[in-house]
Design an enzyme around this catalytic site. Sequence first.
Site, PDB file in Angstrom:
ATOM      1  N   CYS A   1     139.707  22.124  -0.879  1.00 55.32           N
ATOM      2  CA  CYS A   1     138.932  21.456  -1.709  1.00 55.32           C
ATOM      3  C   CYS A   1     138.860  19.776  -1.492  1.00 55.32           C
ATOM      4  O   CYS A   1     138.839  18.896  -2.250  1.00 55.32           O
ATOM      5  CB  CYS A   1     139.237  21.275  -3.152  1.00 55.32           C
TER       6      CYS A   1
ATOM      7  N   GLN B   1     149.401  16.103  -7.682  1.00 54.78           N
ATOM      8  CA  GLN B   1     150.260  16.150  -6.859  1.00 54.78           C
ATOM      9  C   GLN B   1     151.451  15.182  -6.782  1.00 54.78           C
ATOM     10  O   GLN B   1     152.245  15.098  -6.027  1.00 54.78           O
ATOM     11  CB  GLN B   1     149.685  16.280  -5.329  1.00 54.78           C
TER      12      GLN B   1
ATOM     13  N   LYS C   1     150.981  23.114 -11.609  1.00 50.02           N
ATOM     14  CA  LYS C   1     151.690  22.527 -10.333  1.00 50.02           C
ATOM     15  C   LYS C   1     153.027  22.106 -10.784  1.00 50.02           C
ATOM     16  O   LYS C   1     153.882  21.758  -9.858  1.00 50.02           O
ATOM     17  CB  LYS C   1     150.611  21.641  -9.768  1.00 50.02           C
TER      18      LYS C   1
ATOM     19  N   HIS D   1     140.571  15.169  -3.638  1.00 46.75           N
ATOM     20  CA  HIS D   1     140.170  16.550  -3.886  1.00 46.75           C
ATOM     21  C   HIS D   1     138.804  16.645  -4.421  1.00 46.75           C
ATOM     22  O   HIS D   1     138.414  15.488  -5.285  1.00 46.75           O
ATOM     23  CB  HIS D   1     141.255  17.125  -4.840  1.00 46.75           C
TER      24      HIS D   1
ATOM     25  N   ASP E   1     144.589  10.414 -10.216  1.00 50.79           N
ATOM     26  CA  ASP E   1     144.776  11.887 -10.130  1.00 50.79           C
ATOM     27  C   ASP E   1     146.184  12.382  -9.569  1.00 50.79           C
ATOM     28  O   ASP E   1     146.353  12.132  -8.551  1.00 50.79           O
ATOM     29  CB  ASP E   1     143.592  12.534  -9.139  1.00 50.79           C
TER      30      ASP E   1
END
Length: 407
Positions: free
Chosen positions: A365, A204, A227, A124, A201
């Site tokens: 993104c 997700q 999220k 991303h 990261d």
Amino acid sequence: MMPFDIDAIRDDFPILKEEVRGKRLVYLDSAGSSQKPTQVIESLKRVYETEYSNVHRGLHYMSEQTSARYEEARSKVAKFLNAEFDQEIIFTKGTTESINLVASSFGRKNLGPDDEILITWAEHHSNIIPWQLLRDQIGCEIKVVPVDDDGAISLESFKKLISKKTKIVAFCHVSNVLGTVLPVKEVAEIAHQNGAVVVIDGAQGVVHMPVDVQDLGADFYAFGGHKVYGPSGIGVLYGKRDLLNQMPPYQGGGGMINTVSFSETTWADLPDKFEAGTPPIAQAIGLGEAIDYMENIGLSKIAKYELDLLNYATQRLSGIDGLNFIGTAPGKVSVLSFTMDCAHPHDIATIVDQDGVAVRAGHHCAQPLMERFDIPSAARASFGLYNTREDVDVLARSLEKVNEIFK
Ligand code: 7TS
């Protein structure tokens, strides 16, 4: 056998009862931002109605109460990630800010012009640009691990690019476009053998599977509240205590100091050193509530349920003429990106929206990844714990309509 009572779960999410353009809302954009259960919404209301003040500042009752709730939320996050110490949890405003913090503070202190940062093609923008900003300041190099045609990112590809020059290996736990789960633990081992730190990261990742930062070997792990069925405006940076201790502050202001004078200022201990200014107080408490919510259901049960949904959706959508999946790597999570031969992704999203179906369309993104797959953009259906096979059926019928309209 359903791992949980899906009707009861859906009842927890008031927004799912909303109608959209006269249709039932079919929300398939949870990778963009998930919806919130009543438990989280009520916790925000409770903070503002009964226990709100600034934190760590007043000696009065309300401030003590709010500070205690805020620190309880930190402990919940620490437990959720299996961090060794609560102080290793820094509250930020989101995944983006967490990664910028590492790039600015750790990066500027520890990297020089001869060093390399390794990222992947699947990142991303928020795990690309902070490293570019750092590169522009110090002149280091960014190397990029390629993505296979099916969306997999292999350990072998990492091995080819990691060397003693690598100081930071930064990559997503799960790709927001491909749904690919990266081999974090294995990559972390190689990174550490070469003396690099590992920045994950997890935007997700945490929402789809149990995460144990110690077992994964993550030096830093970033995610955001919105999220994981929690509020927006709150994020987390997990960092190993020794690393955080040797890093300079990211921002200066109230709450992050020990003493201030015009000649010399000294920093507060962790985690305060990295939490300058009034933090997102209610949002942090709401995040704690969201974690309780997921843990009460069970992360493994959620993963099992979503996998069944992903398999059903993959099979249902493969029957649609001219639909091409982007990302089919084994072991992926419930994110389905696709294009259709007959229509632009924006047209797809607009048409299914008429049926109450929310999907995201665009570059997500992740412009370099779009380039890698030679597409300008993609449509994406992403599933959360409240979605059902009926939701998939509505999407599939609506996509058939796209074919009818454009053929
Ligand atoms: N990293 C990944 C892998 C993401 O998916 C996102 C947001 C971010 C970082 C940034 O998170 P933020 O909360 O700081 O903005 N991804 C998406 C998406 O896929 N659609 O909308 C936002």
